[in-house]
Structure formats: structure tokens, C-alpha cells
Scaffold this active site. Structure first.
Site, PDB file in Angstrom:
ATOM      1  N   GLY A  96       0.767  -1.240   0.000  1.00  0.00           N
ATOM      2  CA  GLY A  96       0.000   0.000   0.000  1.00  0.00           C
ATOM      3  C   GLY A  96       0.796   1.286   0.000  1.00  0.00           C
ATOM      4  O   GLY A  96       0.207   2.358  -0.187  1.00  0.00           O
ATOM      5  N   GLU A 132       4.133  -6.444   1.934  1.00  0.00           N
ATOM      6  CA  GLU A 132       3.837  -6.844   0.547  1.00  0.00           C
ATOM      7  C   GLU A 132       3.736  -5.630  -0.367  1.00  0.00           C
ATOM      8  O   GLU A 132       2.692  -5.382  -0.973  1.00  0.00           O
ATOM      9  CB  GLU A 132       2.481  -7.566   0.503  1.00  0.00           C
ATOM     10  CG  GLU A 132       2.367  -8.808   1.321  1.00  0.00           C
ATOM     11  CD  GLU A 132       0.899  -9.271   1.456  1.00  0.00           C
ATOM     12  OE1 GLU A 132      -0.021  -8.514   1.094  1.00  0.00           O
ATOM     13  OE2 GLU A 132       0.704 -10.387   1.928  1.00  0.00           O
ATOM     14  N   GLY A 168       3.908  -3.401  -3.643  1.00  0.00           N
ATOM     15  CA  GLY A 168       3.954  -3.611  -5.090  1.00  0.00           C
ATOM     16  C   GLY A 168       4.425  -2.326  -5.746  1.00  0.00           C
ATOM     17  O   GLY A 168       5.555  -2.188  -6.193  1.00  0.00           O
ATOM     18  N   ARG A 169       3.508  -1.350  -5.713  1.00  0.00           N
ATOM     19  CA  ARG A 169       3.750  -0.082  -6.400  1.00  0.00           C
ATOM     20  C   ARG A 169       5.082   0.564  -6.024  1.00  0.00           C
ATOM     21  O   ARG A 169       5.807   1.071  -6.858  1.00  0.00           O
ATOM     22  CB  ARG A 169       2.605   0.879  -6.041  1.00  0.00           C
ATOM     23  CG  ARG A 169       2.584   2.149  -6.827  1.00  0.00           C
ATOM     24  CD  ARG A 169       1.511   3.092  -6.252  1.00  0.00           C
ATOM     25  NE  ARG A 169       0.263   2.423  -6.011  1.00  0.00           N
ATOM     26  CZ  ARG A 169      -0.694   2.254  -6.923  1.00  0.00           C
ATOM     27  NH1 ARG A 169      -0.512   2.725  -8.136  1.00  0.00           N
ATOM     28  NH2 ARG A 169      -1.812   1.639  -6.620  1.00  0.00           N
ATOM     29  N   ARG A 226      -5.042   2.961 -15.577  1.00  0.00           N
ATOM     30  CA  ARG A 226      -5.198   3.644 -14.288  1.00  0.00           C
ATOM     31  C   ARG A 226      -5.944   4.981 -14.379  1.00  0.00           C
ATOM     32  O   ARG A 226      -6.781   5.268 -13.519  1.00  0.00           O
ATOM     33  CB  ARG A 226      -3.835   3.828 -13.610  1.00  0.00           C
ATOM     34  CG  ARG A 226      -3.116   2.494 -13.348  1.00  0.00           C
ATOM     35  CD  ARG A 226      -1.878   2.668 -12.496  1.00  0.00           C
ATOM     36  NE  ARG A 226      -2.188   3.214 -11.208  1.00  0.00           N
ATOM     37  CZ  ARG A 226      -1.936   4.462 -10.868  1.00  0.00           C
ATOM     38  NH1 ARG A 226      -1.323   5.277 -11.686  1.00  0.00           N
ATOM     39  NH2 ARG A 226      -2.281   4.896  -9.676  1.00  0.00           N
ATOM     40  N   TYR A 281      -8.986   4.771 -12.034  1.00  0.00           N
ATOM     41  CA  TYR A 281      -8.789   5.404 -10.709  1.00  0.00           C
ATOM     42  C   TYR A 281      -8.618   6.917 -10.790  1.00  0.00           C
ATOM     43  O   TYR A 281      -8.125   7.520  -9.825  1.00  0.00           O
ATOM     44  CB  TYR A 281      -7.508   4.869 -10.057  1.00  0.00           C
ATOM     45  CG  TYR A 281      -7.388   3.383  -9.924  1.00  0.00           C
ATOM     46  CD1 TYR A 281      -8.434   2.603  -9.445  1.00  0.00           C
ATOM     47  CD2 TYR A 281      -6.188   2.744 -10.243  1.00  0.00           C
ATOM     48  CE1 TYR A 281      -8.296   1.239  -9.309  1.00  0.00           C
ATOM     49  CE2 TYR A 281      -6.049   1.374 -10.104  1.00  0.00           C
ATOM     50  CZ  TYR A 281      -7.109   0.626  -9.641  1.00  0.00           C
ATOM     51  OH  TYR A 281      -6.961  -0.730  -9.501  1.00  0.00           O
ATOM     52  N   CYS A 311     -12.449   3.597 -28.504  1.00  0.00           N
ATOM     53  CA  CYS A 311     -13.811   4.132 -28.631  1.00  0.00           C
ATOM     54  C   CYS A 311     -14.507   4.170 -27.274  1.00  0.00           C
ATOM     55  O   CYS A 311     -15.463   3.413 -27.027  1.00  0.00           O
ATOM     56  CB  CYS A 311     -14.593   3.292 -29.624  1.00  0.00           C
ATOM     57  SG  CYS A 311     -13.806   3.312 -31.219  1.00  0.00           S
TER      58      CYS A 311
HETATM   59  N1  PLP Z   1      -1.098  -7.110  -0.805  1.00  0.00           N
HETATM   60  C1  PLP Z   1      -2.375  -7.279  -1.179  1.00  0.00           C
HETATM   61  C2  PLP Z   1      -3.187  -8.322  -0.492  1.00  0.00           C
HETATM   62  C3  PLP Z   1      -2.958  -6.484  -2.172  1.00  0.00           C
HETATM   63  O1  PLP Z   1      -4.234  -6.650  -2.537  1.00  0.00           O
HETATM   64  C4  PLP Z   1      -2.151  -5.473  -2.786  1.00  0.00           C
HETATM   65  C5  PLP Z   1      -2.708  -4.569  -3.815  1.00  0.00           C
HETATM   66  O2  PLP Z   1      -3.831  -4.191  -3.857  1.00  0.00           O
HETATM   67  C6  PLP Z   1      -0.813  -5.349  -2.399  1.00  0.00           C
HETATM   68  C7  PLP Z   1      -0.325  -6.175  -1.406  1.00  0.00           C
HETATM   69  C8  PLP Z   1       0.099  -4.345  -3.017  1.00  0.00           C
HETATM   70  O3  PLP Z   1      -0.317  -3.044  -2.897  1.00  0.00           O
HETATM   71  P1  PLP Z   1       0.623  -1.855  -3.361  1.00  0.00           P
HETATM   72  O4  PLP Z   1       0.988  -2.096  -4.783  1.00  0.00           O
HETATM   73  O5  PLP Z   1      -0.211  -0.655  -3.195  1.00  0.00           O
HETATM   74  O6  PLP Z   1       1.815  -1.867  -2.480  1.00  0.00           O
END
Ligand code: PLP
Length: 455
Positions: free
Chosen positions: A253, A287, A289-290, A326, A330, A358
Site C-alpha cells: 500500500g 507486501e 507492489g507499487r 489507471r 482510478y 472508442c
Molecule cells: N497485498 C495485497 C493483499 C494487495 O491486494 C495489494 C494490492 O492491492 C498489495 C499487497 C500491493 O499493494 P501496493 O501495490 O499498493 O503496495
């Protein structure tokens, strides 16, 4: 000399790899225009060293507390990216059987993979158990029974953590908020202790702890503090009831900078973890990602047409919402850079950038500072390394966008464009339609489709 094109946030996620040299935008030592000569636009382009440096700065901020980082594969699921992170010691957080196969294909040990997600199929659960997954995060009583059933059938014990819905608003876009009580994710916090005790009584399950994930692109760190403190209180409450909680998964997150916001400080994020949960003595994982890949990628596009409109100039690009979803999904806004450094001494118009799809939502926003644009000019959407290529589709029967990785002075296509021939290979008419189709082909009314092998 390199002039950084990097934007606001240099808090642990610096951008020395991106900048103008001799008037051309470079990713590491590669001019993006040289990539565009070899790879047709649109394509994603990632910097290997930017991803490495993001991982290392997060690992070092989390520091001595021995927190494992599991990359959320959904953010960027290319196996070259997964392999690069895995070599650094990064684990993976997956949400589907497909992502599991990707992580395994990238040589990530199953013992470093966490399986999240609200709707795993029994087949996906079985495959995860067969390969020896580190942890399955379960999100409902029904899923707990399903995992126990699959484990029983396989004669295995399943390592499960319960994902908690702590009812904390992440203060981010409504579509990426995941931990309020209206959300479909997680087990309501008030039900967790009882369910945990029930799961512990099941011989097929090894109940290893708790997980939480409150949302994505979080800029204000206070929801993390609230969520992690809530989790700490829950762990204490459960321990008082004799329920051991050896592991705590804090989810992802962490947001990245946007044009008007400097972005969160990972030192602050690390401090919040230290202050809220480190005293519990749990094995902790995160965890992200972004944060690891978002600022390490660009999406390169060609300007197809300029169109004068009542409210200014519209630039129609060869990239659409199918390639970068995105903004439509969003309301996200990505910074845009011209591949040829714009002159700053001239007044240039503002352009509304749109795609060819389109759909009225196929638009990216109004931009200035791009200089005087002409048809054929190349532009790059910045901060597009996360939830870009992994969300791309073939809507409007457009090619699935290519991906390129740069390292130093080298670059390589790490995902080829999937063109219409590849798509048509998967499609066929109903058998009952074939005689009529053959007749029409023979009479020349219809052309044969451009399928490989059909001449
Ligand atoms: N973990 C879980 C369970 C998720 O659903 C997500 C993304 O929605 C993430 C980790 C990674 O989130 P982010 O890319 O915002 O760090």
C-alpha cells in the site's frame, strides 16, 4: 551531463537513472528514442537499476528488524522483473494460480511466496500446497474449510494466516480502499479470534498468524499507524486467550509521488512498524507492489494526430486505456515527458492527451511543459511501472503492449507484443457455423482471416 526528469520524491526512491542527455530522454545509459526505433510504440520500459535501488532502500529502511519483503506480483508480473527482485532476496505475494506459475517460472522458491486474494479456487489452493507455499492468507470461514478440505485430500498441512479487516480507512481512492467494513476483503476484526481458534482445531491447518492490507497508493501514513496498532492490540488479545500468533503480514500500500505530492517517506513507514508491532516478536512481512516498481517504468507512445478543439489542442496518441488503465479506472494522473527535451524559452500550448479507443474515458488529462508538439513526436508516461502492463488488455482488438527492460547501456524486449494473429489463434467459429462460412469464403464474399498457417 544528465538533467534529471525525475519529479518530486527523492525520499529513498531516487531517479538518477532517468534524465535528458544531449537533449534526449535516457533510461540509464539508453536513449529512449533508440528503444523506440527497435520496438514499435507503445511499449513499457523499465530500469533494472531503479527497481534494485527501490528494493535496497526499502530493505535498508526496514533495517535490522528482519522484516521480509514480498513483492505484490499484481503490480508488475513480468518474469524478468520478478527474477530481478528474487535475486535480491525478495519474496512474492500472489493472488492467483497464474501469478504462482509466474513466480515459479522466475525461480522464486515457493517457501518465499504468500498467497493472498479473496477468491482462490480449489485447484489453485491444491497447486499452492503441492509446491510447498510459505503461507495462504484466508479471508473467510468458507475459505478456511476449502483450504482444510484440499489439504486433507492431498494429505498435507496447509500454512494459513487469517486476513483481518480492521475497519480502517486508508484515505486513498475509493476503488483501492480495502479495509473498511463495507469492503469485500478480510474477516471482520470482531470475528477473527473465534475463527482463528476454530481453524487451529483443524488438523489439516497450521495456523501461522494474521495478515492485513488496507489499500493502495497510500500517501498519508497515519492509516498505517492505526491499522498496525489495531493489529498489535488484536495479537495481544488473542495471546491472552492462548492463541499464538507467530507471523504478522502487514500487506502493501505504500504510495509513490504524484505530480503535486512528494510521496510518502519510507523511513516514516519503517518507524511506524517499529513503534506499533516490533515488540510483539512476530515474524513480520510486508507486501509492497507499487513502491518497488511504480517509479521505475515509463510507457512510450507516439503522437498520431493533433486536433483543434473548442477548449484547446487535443493530441491523439497511439496508446489507449487498454494499455494504461489507471487514469480511466482510478482517475490517476501520470506525469508525461517528451523524448526530445522541450525548449523552455518558448510559450507552448497545453495539450489534452487522449487515446484511440472508442470510449470517452480513454483520456489521460491536460498537460503543459511538453513544448510545441508535432505528429510523430514521442512522449513517455512516467511512473508507469506498476499496474500498467499487468493491467493491460487487448480491448478494441489492439495488440497487447510490449515491455522492455534496460540495464546500463543494454535493453531487451521482455514481453513481445501479442498481436491479432496470436489472438485469432485462440478463437474459432461454432462447428455448426463452418459450412456456411466455407461457402461464403469460396464465393469471395468474406476474406480469409489473417491467421498464421492459413493461406
Ligand atoms: N497485498 C495485497 C493483499 C494487495 O491486494 C495489494 C494490492 O492491492 C498489495 C499487497 C500491493 O499493494 P501496493 O501495490 O499498493 O503496495
Amino acid at each position: 551531463m544528465t538533467k534529471s526528469a525525475g519529479g518530486a520524491n527523492e525520499k529513498g526512491n531516487n531517479r538518477h537513472w532517468l534524465g535528458y542527455r544531449a537533449g534526449g530522454l535516457h533510461v540509464e545509459d539508453v536513449p529512449l528514442s533508440a528503444v523506440a526505433t527497435a520496438v514499435p510504440t507503445p511499449f513499457y520500459c523499465y530500469s533494472a537499476n531503479a527497481i534494485r535501488s527501490a528494493y535496497k532502500s526499502l530493505a535498508s529502511a526496514l533495517g535490522p528488524s528482519d522484516i521480509s519483503i514480498c513483492f505484490a506480483v499484481k503490480a508488475n508480473s513480468n518474469i524478468a522483473v520478478l527474477g530481478l527482485l528474487s535475486e535480491l532476496g525478495c519474496g512474492m505475494d500472489i493472488v492467483s494460480g497464474g501469478e504462482l506459475e509466474r513466480a515459479l517460472a522466475a525461480n522464486v522458491p515457493a517457501s518465499r511466496i504468500i498467497f493472498s486474494g479473496v477468491g482462490k479456487t480449489r485447484a489453485e489452493i491444491a497447486r499452492a500446497l503441492e509446491v510447498g507455499i510459505h503461507q495462504i492468507n484466508v479471508e473467510s470461514a468458507a475459505e478456511i474449510s476449502a483450504v482444510a478440505g484440499v489439504a486433507r485430500a492431498l494429505g498435507k498441512r496447509a500454512p494459513v494466516a487469517l486476513r483481518v479487516n480492521p475497519d480502517v480507512d486508508a484515505k486513498t481512492h475509493a476503488k483501492i480502499t480495502t479495509a473498511t467494513k463495507e469492503s469485500k476483503f478480510g474477516i471482520p476484526i470482531g470475528e477473527v479470534a473465534d475463527l482463528y481458534a476454530e481453524a487451529k482445531a483443524m488438523p489439516e491447518l497450521e495456523v501461522v498468524g494474521l495478515a492485513v492490507h488496507i489499500g493502495s497508493q497510500i500517501q498519508d501514513m497515519s492509516p498505517f499507524r492505526r491499522a498496525f496498532s489495531t493489529m498489535a492490540d488484536l495479537v495481544t488479545f488473542m495471546r491472552e486467550r492462548g492463541l499464538g500468533v507467530p507471523r504478522l503480514d502487514l500487506g502493501g500500500g505504500i504510495g509513490i509521488a504524484s505530480e503535486d505530492d512528494a510521496g510518502p517517506d519510507i523511513a516514516e513507514y519503517a518507524m511506524i512498524i517499529a513503534e506499533t508491532v516490533s515488540h510483539l516478536g512476530c515474524e513480520i512481512s510486508v507486501e509492497p507492489g507499487r513502491w518497488l516498481v511504480g517509479r521505475a517504468g515509463l510507457l512510450v507512445t507516439e503522437l498520431l494526430y493533433l486536433k483543434g478543439m473548442q477548449d484547446g489542442c487535443t493530441a491523439i496518441l497511439d496508446v489507449g486505456m487498454n494499455d494504461l488503465m489507471r487514469p480511466a479506472l482510478y482517475d490517476a494522473r501520470h506525469p508525461v515527458l517528451a523524448l526530445h527535451e522541450p525548449r523552455t524559452d518558448q510559450a507552448a500550448p497545453s495539450y489534452t492527451l487522449v487515446g484511440p479507443i472508442c470510449e470517452s474515458s480513454d483520456k489521460f488529462g491536460a498537460y503543459d511543459g511538453l513544448g510545441e508538439l508535432r505528429e510523430g513526436d514521442l512522449l513517455a508516461f512516467d511512473c508507469a511501472g506498476a499496474y500498467g502492463a499487468s493491467m493491460a488488455s487487448t480491448y478494441n482488438s489492439r495488440d497487447l503492449v510490449a515491455e522492455v527492460l534496460v540495464e546500463g547501456g543494454r535493453f531487451r524486449t521482455i514481453r513481445s507484443r501479442q498481436d491479432i494473429r496470436a489472438m485469432l489463434r485462440l478463437e474459432q467459429a461454432g462447428t455448426w457455423q463452418l459450412p456456411a462460412l466455407k461457402e461464403r469464403e469460396a464465393s469471395g464474399i468474406v476474406q480469409r482471416a489473417a491467421r498464421p498457417g492459413r493461406r
